[in-house]
Design a protein around this motif. Structure first.
Motif, PDB file in Angstrom:
ATOM      1  N   PRO A  14       0.223  -1.407  -0.105  1.00 44.95           N
ATOM      2  CA  PRO A  14      -0.074  -0.346  -0.336  1.00 44.95           C
ATOM      3  C   PRO A  14       0.453   1.032  -0.196  1.00 44.95           C
ATOM      4  O   PRO A  14       1.892   1.228   0.903  1.00 44.95           O
ATOM      5  CB  PRO A  14      -0.873   0.019   0.963  1.00 44.95           C
ATOM      6  CG  PRO A  14      -0.200  -1.388   2.335  1.00 44.95           C
ATOM      7  CD  PRO A  14       0.731  -1.952   0.777  1.00 44.95           C
ATOM      8  N   VAL A  22      -5.710  -3.165   4.038  1.00 45.63           N
ATOM      9  CA  VAL A  22      -5.621  -3.422   2.898  1.00 45.63           C
ATOM     10  C   VAL A  22      -6.902  -4.705   2.969  1.00 45.63           C
ATOM     11  O   VAL A  22      -7.081  -5.780   3.209  1.00 45.63           O
ATOM     12  CB  VAL A  22      -4.474  -4.894   2.868  1.00 45.63           C
ATOM     13  CG1 VAL A  22      -4.907  -5.082   0.905  1.00 45.63           C
ATOM     14  CG2 VAL A  22      -2.944  -3.872   2.350  1.00 45.63           C
ATOM     15  N   HIS A 121      -6.479  -0.018   0.914  1.00 42.30           N
ATOM     16  CA  HIS A 121      -6.437  -0.472   0.149  1.00 42.30           C
ATOM     17  C   HIS A 121      -6.874  -1.774  -0.376  1.00 42.30           C
ATOM     18  O   HIS A 121      -6.734  -3.122   0.689  1.00 42.30           O
ATOM     19  CB  HIS A 121      -4.613  -0.305   0.198  1.00 42.30           C
ATOM     20  CG  HIS A 121      -4.814   1.177   1.102  1.00 42.30           C
ATOM     21  ND1 HIS A 121      -3.570   1.900   0.111  1.00 42.30           N
ATOM     22  CD2 HIS A 121      -3.943   1.406   1.984  1.00 42.30           C
ATOM     23  CE1 HIS A 121      -3.383   3.123   0.610  1.00 42.30           C
ATOM     24  NE2 HIS A 121      -3.404   2.551   2.411  1.00 42.30           N
TER      25      HIS A 121
END
Length: 168
Positions: A14, A22, A121
């Motif tokens: 990320p 994530v 992300h």
């Protein structure tokens, strides 16, 4: 509301300062071995280990469609295992993606991102092996994250043959 960024890159790396989550979609049958999870497992062993334990103990926990678990993999990075896929293959009910479950998972990720002051992300979740479309997923991401002022970066990995079919 913050704008969603879509960039070329790897969601397991990320690109942001500060706390990061994530996020990715898992299935509800305990399978882990194709798609984006391979990249996750190469980078960090903890998400796979936690997912498998969570699934094995499912009779006594919240494992199922719409459930999310955050696993800390570095001091400032968590992986969100989001159960948003029913089974592994298309059937009479269509592709394995379950948009309502992904929406519930993203709501949880949004709450956790705000609590941790984290950015989120992800690859184009739900669009690869789950068989969903980004046109249906993007509004869920916008409503659960961007409209709550959570910074979101979506990563399009540019080497499809080595990563499998997890991209739209």
């Amino acid at each position: 509301m913050v704008e969603m960024k879509i960039i070329k890159g790897d969601a397991t790396s990320p690109q942001a300062k500060g706390p990061k989550i994530v996020a990715h979609v898992c299935n509800d049958v305990g399978g882990w071995g194709k798609g984006f999870v391979l990249a996750l497992s190469r980078r960090w062993p903890e998400p796979e280990r936690d997912f498998r334990q969570w699934h094995r103990a499912r009779a006594g926990n919240d494992f199922g469609l719409g459930a999310t678990r955050l696993i800390q993999v570095t001091p400032d990075v968590w992986v969100a295992n989001m159960v948003g896929q029913h089974g592994l293959k298309p059937g009479s009910a269509g592709p394995p993606v379950r948009y309502d479950a992904i929406g519930a998972c993203l709501a949880t990720v949004g709450r956790e991102a705000l609590r941790r002051k984290a950015s989120v992300h992800m690859p184009r979740i739900g669009c690869g092996l789950a068989g969903g479309t980004w046109e249906r997923i993007e509004p869920l991401v916008t409503a659960s994250l961007c409209e709550r002022d959570v910074a979101v970066t979506v990563y399009d990995f540019d080497e499809r043959p080595t990563m499998g079919s997890w991209l739209c």
